[in-house]
Design a protein around this motif. Structure first.
Motif, short mmCIF file in Angstrom:
data_model
loop_
_atom_site.label_atom_id
_atom_site.label_comp_id
_atom_site.label_asym_id
_atom_site.label_seq_id
_atom_site.Cartn_x
_atom_site.Cartn_y
_atom_site.Cartn_z
N ALA A 33 0.85 -1.17 0.15
CA ALA A 33 -0.02 -0.27 0.02
C ALA A 33 0.84 1.29 0.19
O ALA A 33 1.99 1.31 0.75
N SER A 35 0.98 3.93 1.41
CA SER A 35 0.56 4.78 2.54
C SER A 35 1.22 4.69 3.75
O SER A 35 2.06 3.96 3.99
N LYS A 36 1.55 5.79 4.46
CA LYS A 36 2.27 5.65 5.81
C LYS A 36 1.22 5.23 6.87
O LYS A 36 1.74 4.67 7.85
N TRP A 39 -3.55 1.07 5.91
CA TRP A 39 -4.64 0.80 4.69
C TRP A 39 -5.39 -0.45 4.95
O TRP A 39 -5.02 -1.57 4.93
N THR A 63 2.76 -1.67 4.25
CA THR A 63 2.98 -0.60 3.49
C THR A 63 4.42 -0.47 2.81
O THR A 63 4.97 -1.24 3.08
N ARG A 120 2.15 -6.11 10.46
CA ARG A 120 1.45 -6.06 9.10
C ARG A 120 2.08 -7.07 8.24
O ARG A 120 1.54 -7.69 7.18
N PRO A 194 6.18 7.94 -1.29
CA PRO A 194 5.51 6.81 -1.51
C PRO A 194 5.39 6.57 -3.03
O PRO A 194 5.63 5.41 -3.68
#
Length: 287
Positions: A33, A35-36, A39, A63, A120, A194
């Motif tokens: 993803a 994103s920081k 998600w 991420t 994650r 990103p």
């Protein structure tokens, strides 16, 4: 170099002494993803030849920043292989070395983020038809099948993180060990945002032998893994092209007005035909 920490019973694979490297398929396709923050939605990528499905854990999808850990592990593995050492799927390293390699600070917040990232990476579920080491996988796997933080007690009874122990998934382990499609990363990669990171990865894995990458905007958006609207992606690429900060590569966005379709809704409005062109910088080609 493998060292035995004083007072500990495990061996360290860190510090990393070689370059940061990554497996080519992970560069080319959107597995993470952009994103920081967490998600929580699934990700999907599909072409006639490649399919990828990524499902989140309770903490979300891994991420592009969590990917730093995967790159670090891949780099440790590649360095051991180059040195003629035996490799296994288990790696033990210090968070301090990981942070030093990726340019993270050594604050308590970085250690908290590390714990979340490991969770994650272990919880995200991936399914793909991309073969690794000549084998395919019909089912889901996680980047890490095991992730542990090893602590020691200080004289005051406080916990102090001594090492991180992880087990790399079969799929990625086979890819690095057998396919040998491992490419080095520019050190400036870790200072990129990103989208810029993904542009660099796609360029690094695609622009071989000095050839340019030319691709239409919609297809490029899918390969980057950008989840918002195409118009937003176009605006982002315009800014990135103007800033010209992608290491080793130059990005151009060529836009032409499409022909007006009188039968289309809102007739008279001209859409933009956009193509992305990525070239290796000339000074890099000369080296």
């Amino acid at each position: 170099m493998t060292r035995t920490p004083q007072g500990e019973l495990f061996l360290l694979d860190s510090p990393l002494t070689g370059e940061v490297r990554g497996e080519r398929s992970l560069m080319a396709f959107p597995f993470f993803a952009l994103s920081k923050n967490a998600w929580m939605k699934s990700l999907a990528y599909s072409t006639p030849s490649v399919s990828i499905e990524v499902r989140p854990s309770t903490k979300g999808v891994a991420t592009i920043y969590d990917k730093e850990i995967v790159l670090y592990i891949a780099s440790l593995m590649a360095s051991k292989m180059e040195d003629g050492e035996d490799v296994s799927q288990d790696f033990v390293f210090t968070a301090h070395d990981l942070f030093s390699v990726t340019g993270s600070n050594h604050s308590s917040r970085s250690y908290e983020r590390l714990a979340d990232a490991l969770e994650r990476l272990q919880g995200t579920q991936i399914k793909t038809n991309i073969e690794a080491g000549g084998e395919g996988v019909d089912g889901f796997f996680s980047w890490l099948s095991e992730a542990q933080l090893k602590y020691a007690k200080t004289t005051k009874g406080e916990r102090r993180l001594k090492a991180v122990k992880v087990r790399l998934c079969d799929w990625l382990f086979r890819a690095i060990l057998h396919d040998r499609q491992v490419l080095n990363y520019a050190t400036a990669y870790f200072q990129l945002g990103p989208i810029e990171r993904r542009i660099y990865e796609v360029a690094r894995s695609t622009c071989v032998d000095g050839e340019d990458l030319e691709i239409d905007l919609a297809t490029f958006r899918l390969q980057i893994g950008y989840q918002n609207q195409l118009a937003n992606f176009r605006s982002a690429l315009r800014a990135i092209a103007a800033a010209d900060t992608i290491p080793e590569y130059q990005l151009r966005l060529e836009e032409t007005e499409a022909e007006v379709d009188p039968a289309a809704p809102k007739a008279g409005r001209r859409a933009k035909n956009s193509r992305v062109i990525i070239s290796r910088r000339l000074k890099q080609l000369a080296n």
